[in-house]
Design a protein around this motif. Structure first.
Motif, mmCIF file in Angstrom:
data_model
loop_
_atom_site.group_PDB
_atom_site.id
_atom_site.type_symbol
_atom_site.label_atom_id
_atom_site.label_comp_id
_atom_site.label_asym_id
_atom_site.label_seq_id
_atom_site.Cartn_x
_atom_site.Cartn_y
_atom_site.Cartn_z
ATOM 1 N N TRP A 22 0.827 -1.214 0.000
ATOM 2 C CA TRP A 22 0.000 0.000 0.000
ATOM 3 C C TRP A 22 0.853 1.253 0.000
ATOM 4 C CZ3 TRP A 22 -3.981 -1.577 -2.071
ATOM 5 C CH2 TRP A 22 -4.658 -2.717 -1.684
ATOM 6 N N THR A 26 0.616 3.721 -3.194
ATOM 7 C CA THR A 26 0.236 5.114 -2.936
ATOM 8 C C THR A 26 1.289 6.058 -3.483
ATOM 9 O OG1 THR A 26 -1.018 4.444 -0.987
ATOM 10 C CG2 THR A 26 -0.416 6.763 -1.143
ATOM 11 N N ARG A 41 -8.012 7.633 -4.168
ATOM 12 C CA ARG A 41 -8.732 6.436 -3.702
ATOM 13 C C ARG A 41 -9.143 5.558 -4.884
ATOM 14 N NH1 ARG A 41 -10.770 2.526 -2.575
ATOM 15 N NH2 ARG A 41 -12.268 1.924 -0.994
ATOM 16 N N VAL A 44 -5.784 3.846 -6.410
ATOM 17 C CA VAL A 44 -5.201 2.764 -5.615
ATOM 18 C C VAL A 44 -6.313 1.743 -5.358
ATOM 19 C CG1 VAL A 44 -3.941 2.149 -3.515
ATOM 20 C CG2 VAL A 44 -3.579 4.400 -4.564
ATOM 21 N N ILE A 47 -7.823 -0.869 -1.756
ATOM 22 C CA ILE A 47 -7.502 -0.366 -0.423
ATOM 23 C C ILE A 47 -8.763 0.272 0.175
ATOM 24 C CG2 ILE A 47 -6.697 1.903 -1.210
ATOM 25 C CD1 ILE A 47 -4.508 1.745 0.969
ATOM 26 N N THR A 49 -10.814 2.970 2.512
ATOM 27 C CA THR A 49 -10.640 4.408 2.765
ATOM 28 C C THR A 49 -9.822 4.632 4.028
ATOM 29 O OG1 THR A 49 -12.702 4.915 1.633
ATOM 30 C CG2 THR A 49 -11.879 6.576 3.166
ATOM 31 N N LYS A 51 -7.663 2.579 5.484
ATOM 32 C CA LYS A 51 -6.277 2.146 5.271
ATOM 33 C C LYS A 51 -5.519 3.194 4.460
ATOM 34 C CE LYS A 51 -2.749 -0.592 5.337
ATOM 35 N NZ LYS A 51 -1.974 -0.757 6.561
ATOM 36 N N LEU A 52 -6.130 3.756 3.423
ATOM 37 C CA LEU A 52 -5.465 4.781 2.618
ATOM 38 C C LEU A 52 -5.160 6.008 3.469
ATOM 39 C CD1 LEU A 52 -4.308 5.818 -0.018
ATOM 40 C CD2 LEU A 52 -6.625 6.488 -0.699
#
Length: 101
Positions: A22, A26, A41, A44, A47, A49, A51-52
């Motif tokens: 991740w 990112t 969002r 990527v 993933i 929201t 976690k991002l």
């Protein structure tokens, strides 16, 4: 010449950062020009929201990402350098795969 028996701590930190999928995804999907959180969002895939947001907070703490008050995110100069290094690593890996095939 000194014999290395282990990686130095800086190398370990760098590898830990880049081997986290991740973090790498990112960094790969940002530019110096900040983009809206929802645009990122969508870039990527897979993933959550939360976690991002966690990844962005960590990358911002490491001075790789900058955020604005209106929820846009972009790479710092250091982030751009790391993104460039990640692209070189990917190119090298692709060459190795091609040569092995």
């Amino acid at each position: 010449m000194m014999v290395m028996r282990d990686l130095n701590i800086g190398t370990k930190v760098g590898l830990e950062l880049l081997t986290n999928k991740w973090n790498a995804l990112t960094l790969s999907n940002l530019t110096a020009v900040p983009v809206d959180f929802m645009v990122l969002r969508n870039r990527v895939r897979g993933i959550s929201t939360l976690k991002l947001l966690t990844v962005l907070a960590k990358l911002e703490q490491l001075d790789l990402v900058i955020s604005t008050s209106n929820y846009t995110y972009g790479l710092t100069d250091e982030g751009m350098t790391l993104q460039h290094d990640l692209a070189h690593l990917e190119s090298w890996g692709n060459r190795v795969i091609t040569e092995m095939g």
